[in-house]
Design a protein around this motif. Structure first.
Motif, short mmCIF file in Angstrom:
data_model
loop_
_atom_site.label_atom_id
_atom_site.label_comp_id
_atom_site.label_asym_id
_atom_site.label_seq_id
_atom_site.Cartn_x
_atom_site.Cartn_y
_atom_site.Cartn_z
N TRP A 5 0.86 -1.19 0.00
CA TRP A 5 0.00 0.00 0.00
C TRP A 5 0.90 1.24 0.00
N ARG A 6 0.69 2.13 -0.96
CA ARG A 6 1.48 3.36 -1.03
C ARG A 6 1.04 4.31 0.09
N TRP A 7 2.03 4.80 0.83
CA TRP A 7 1.77 5.72 1.94
C TRP A 7 2.76 6.86 1.88
N TYR A 8 2.27 8.09 2.00
CA TYR A 8 3.11 9.27 1.85
C TYR A 8 3.62 9.83 3.18
N GLY A 9 3.62 9.02 4.21
CA GLY A 9 4.17 9.47 5.48
C GLY A 9 3.42 10.66 6.05
N ASP A 10 4.16 11.66 6.48
CA ASP A 10 3.54 12.83 7.12
C ASP A 10 2.67 13.63 6.16
N PHE A 11 2.84 13.42 4.85
CA PHE A 11 2.02 14.13 3.87
C PHE A 11 0.68 13.44 3.63
N ASP A 12 0.50 12.23 4.16
CA ASP A 12 -0.65 11.40 3.81
C ASP A 12 -1.81 11.66 4.76
N ARG A 13 -3.00 11.81 4.21
CA ARG A 13 -4.20 12.01 5.03
C ARG A 13 -4.82 10.66 5.45
N ILE A 14 -4.23 9.57 4.98
CA ILE A 14 -4.68 8.23 5.37
C ILE A 14 -3.69 7.70 6.41
N SER A 15 -4.19 7.26 7.54
CA SER A 15 -3.32 6.81 8.62
C SER A 15 -2.93 5.35 8.45
N LEU A 16 -1.85 4.97 9.13
CA LEU A 16 -1.46 3.57 9.12
C LEU A 16 -2.54 2.69 9.74
N GLY A 17 -3.25 3.22 10.71
CA GLY A 17 -4.34 2.46 11.30
C GLY A 17 -5.45 2.17 10.30
N GLU A 18 -5.76 3.14 9.46
CA GLU A 18 -6.77 2.91 8.43
C GLU A 18 -6.26 1.92 7.39
N ILE A 19 -5.00 2.03 7.03
CA ILE A 19 -4.43 1.08 6.05
C ILE A 19 -4.48 -0.34 6.60
N ALA A 20 -4.27 -0.50 7.90
CA ALA A 20 -4.31 -1.83 8.50
C ALA A 20 -5.65 -2.51 8.24
N GLN A 21 -6.73 -1.73 8.17
CA GLN A 21 -8.05 -2.31 7.95
C GLN A 21 -8.24 -2.80 6.52
N THR A 22 -7.36 -2.42 5.60
CA THR A 22 -7.47 -2.91 4.22
C THR A 22 -6.96 -4.35 4.09
N GLY A 23 -6.17 -4.79 5.05
CA GLY A 23 -5.57 -6.12 4.97
C GLY A 23 -4.20 -6.15 4.32
N ALA A 24 -3.76 -5.01 3.76
CA ALA A 24 -2.41 -4.96 3.18
C ALA A 24 -1.38 -5.20 4.28
N SER A 25 -0.24 -5.78 3.91
CA SER A 25 0.75 -6.13 4.92
C SER A 25 2.07 -5.38 4.78
N SER A 26 2.30 -4.72 3.64
CA SER A 26 3.58 -4.08 3.39
C SER A 26 3.36 -2.64 2.95
N ILE A 27 4.02 -1.71 3.62
CA ILE A 27 3.92 -0.30 3.24
C ILE A 27 4.99 0.02 2.20
N VAL A 28 4.58 0.73 1.18
CA VAL A 28 5.49 1.23 0.14
C VAL A 28 5.57 2.74 0.34
N THR A 29 6.76 3.26 0.66
CA THR A 29 6.85 4.67 0.98
C THR A 29 8.24 5.20 0.69
N ALA A 30 8.43 6.47 1.00
CA ALA A 30 9.71 7.15 0.77
C ALA A 30 9.81 8.30 1.76
N LEU A 31 10.98 8.93 1.78
CA LEU A 31 11.17 10.12 2.60
C LEU A 31 10.89 11.34 1.72
N HIS A 32 9.61 11.60 1.50
CA HIS A 32 9.21 12.64 0.56
C HIS A 32 9.61 14.03 1.01
#
Length: 388
Positions: A5-32
Motif C-alpha cells: 500500500w502506497r503511503w506518503y508518510g507525514d504528507f498522507d491524510r490516510i493513517s497507518l491504522g486505516e491502512i491496516a483495515q485494508t488487509g495490506a501487509s507491506s507499506i510502500v513509501t519514501a522520505l518525501h
C-alpha cells in the motif's frame, strides 16, 4: 504475492491504522520530505521503518529514491550527487529496505490533465486528455515548436478547448498536470514551467539514454554489494511530454534499459497502467518476457481512446487482461520458488483507484483514495486467490 500500500508518510491524510483495515501487509513509501540530491540518513530511515513496523507492517520497497534532475540532464560535476545517492542506498540497506523503485522521467513525474473525471458509477478518476495537453503545451506554456508534436486533429481540439476555457479552468488544468509531483517538491505555473523546460532544450532520446546508462553504471555495482535491487518505473504516460523525451515506454525500451547494465540488480517495476496506456504494449506478454527482472508491481488498469487519451479504469475493467497478468506474475513466483530464490514473492500494490463514496472528503493525494484503492485491492486479492 505480497499486498502493498502506497503511503506518503507525514504528507498522507490516510493513517497507518486505516491502512491496516485494508488487509495490506507491506507499506510502500519514501522520505518525501527530503529534497532531491540530499542523503537519506540512517536515523531518519530507521525512524520511519520503526513507525511502520509498530503499526504491524513491513517496509520492503521504497518508492521512490528520487534522482536529481542534474543527473537526468548530465549537467556538470555529478560526483557529489552520485555519492549522496549511493550513501542513501547503503542506509536503506542497513535498515532492511532492499527494493528501490525509481523513474527516469525528466522534470515531471506521472502526468494527468484531469484529477476528477466522472465515470459511469458516479465515482471519479484520473484522466489524460491529449487535446487538453496540447492546449496546455501550445497555448499556455507556449513552448517553441510545440505544434510539431501534435496532429492537426489534436491542435484543432486544443484550440476549441482553449477558446472555451476560463482563467479558473486553465488553473485547474495546470494544477492537475503538476499533481504528479509527490511530497514537498516545486510546482510550476505555465510561465514557470516554460522556464524550467529551458535546460532540457535540444535533449534527445539518445542523450537521455546516455545519462541513464551513466546513472546505472554509478549505482548498480553498489546495489549488488549491498544486496539491493533497482526497479525502474515505466513512463507515465508512455509518450514524450512537453518536448521531454521518455525512454521507458515499451518493450523495446525495457530491453535496452535492462541490457544497459546487465545485472540481477537492474530490474523493472511492472506498472500495468503506465505500460497499458501505450496501444503497442501487450502488458501480460511484457510481464512474461521480463519476469525474472520484475522486483515490484503496480496493478491498475486504463481505458484508452483512439486519439491517445486515456483514463484510469476499475482494476478489472480496463484494456489490460488483469487476470492473465496476475497469472504471469504467479507463474514467476512459482519458478523462483522452484529455483530456491530468496526473492520469491513480489510486492504489488493497487494503484490509482477511483475516488468513490466518502473518498472526496478525505482530500488525499490525487489517485490515492482509501476506498477506491481498497476496492482495487479486494478485486486483485480475489483474482490471486482464484489462481491458487
Amino acid at each position: 504475492m505480497i499486498e502493498g500500500w502506497r503511503w506518503y508518510g507525514d504528507f498522507d491524510r490516510i493513517s497507518l491504522g486505516e491502512i491496516a483495515q485494508t488487509g495490506a501487509s507491506s507499506i510502500v513509501t519514501a522520505l518525501h520530505e527530503v529534497p532531491y540530491g540530499e542523503v537519506w540518513t540512517r536515523d531518519v530511515i530507521a525512524t520511519r521503518r520503526n513507525q511502520i513496523q509498530r503499526a504491524g507492517f513491513s517496509w520492503q520497497v521504497t518508492e521512490s529514491l528520487p534522482i536529481h534532475e542534474r543527473i537526468k540532464r548530465g549537467d556538470g560535476d555529478l560526483t557529489e550527487l552520485f555519492a549522496n545517492y549511493r550513501q542513501s542506498m547503503a542506509n536503506l540497506s542497513d535498515c532492511g529496505i532492499k527494493v528501490i523503485c525509481y523513474n527516469f522521467m525528466p522534470l515531471l513525474d506521472w502526468t494527468r490533465t484531469d484529477l476528477n473525471a466522472p465515470v459511469a458509477t458516479g465515482a471519479t478518476c484520473l484522466r489524460f486528455s491529449l487535446p487538453k495537453m496540447a492546449a496546455f503545451d501550445v497555448y499556455m506554456v507556449e513552448r517553441p515548436g510545440a505544434e510539431k508534436d501534435f496532429t492537426p486533429q489534436d491542435l484543432a481540439a486544443a484550440k476549441v478547448w482553449i477558446d472555451q476555457s476560463t482563467p479558473e479552468s486553465r488553473e485547474v488544468l495546470t494544477n492537475a498536470i503538476m499533481a504528479g509531483l509527490p511530497g514537498a517538491y516545486e510546482r510550476y505555473d505555465a510561465p514557470g514551467l516554460r522556464e524550467a523546460l529551458k535546460p532540457y532544450e535540444g535533449m534527445t532520446h539518445s542523450d537521455l539514454r546516455a545519462n541513464y546508462s551513466r546513472f546505472l553504471s554509478e549505482v548498480i555495482a553498489t546495489a549488488e554489494e549491498l544486496g539491493l535491487v533497482f526497479a525502474v518505473h515505466p513512463d507515465d504516460p508512455p509518450r514524450d511530454i512537453l518536448g521531454l523525451p521518455r525512454i521507458v515506454s515499451c518493450a523495446d525500451d525495457i530491453r535496452w534499459n535492462l541490457a544497459a547494465v546487465d545485472s540481477p540488480a537492474n530490474g523493472l517495476t511492472l506498472c500495468a497502467g503506465s505500460l497499458g496506456a501505450n496501444p503497442a504494449n501487450d502488458v501480460p506478454a511484457i510481464a512474461r518476457e521480463f519476469a525474472d527482472k520484475i522486483h515490484f508491481a503496480h496493478l491498475r488498469n486504463v481505458r484508452k481512446d483512439p486519439d491517445g487519451s486515456f483514463e484510469e479504469a476499475a482494476h478489472l475493467e480496463g484494456d489490460t487482461d488483469m487476470v492473465d497478468l496476475i497469472r504471469a506474475l504467479l507463474a514467476e513466483e512459482k519458478r523462483r520458488t522452484t529455483e530456491g530464490r530468496k526473492d520469491c514473492s513480489i510486492v504489488f500494490r493497487p494503484d490509482h483507484g477511483h475516488e468513490m463514496l466518502g473518498d472526496a472528503a478525505k482530500q488525499t493525494h490525487p489517485g490515492y483514495p482509501l476506498i477506491g484503492r481498497l476496492r482495487g485491492l479486494c478485486e486483485l486479492r480475489g483474482v490471486i486467490a482464484g489462481q491458487a
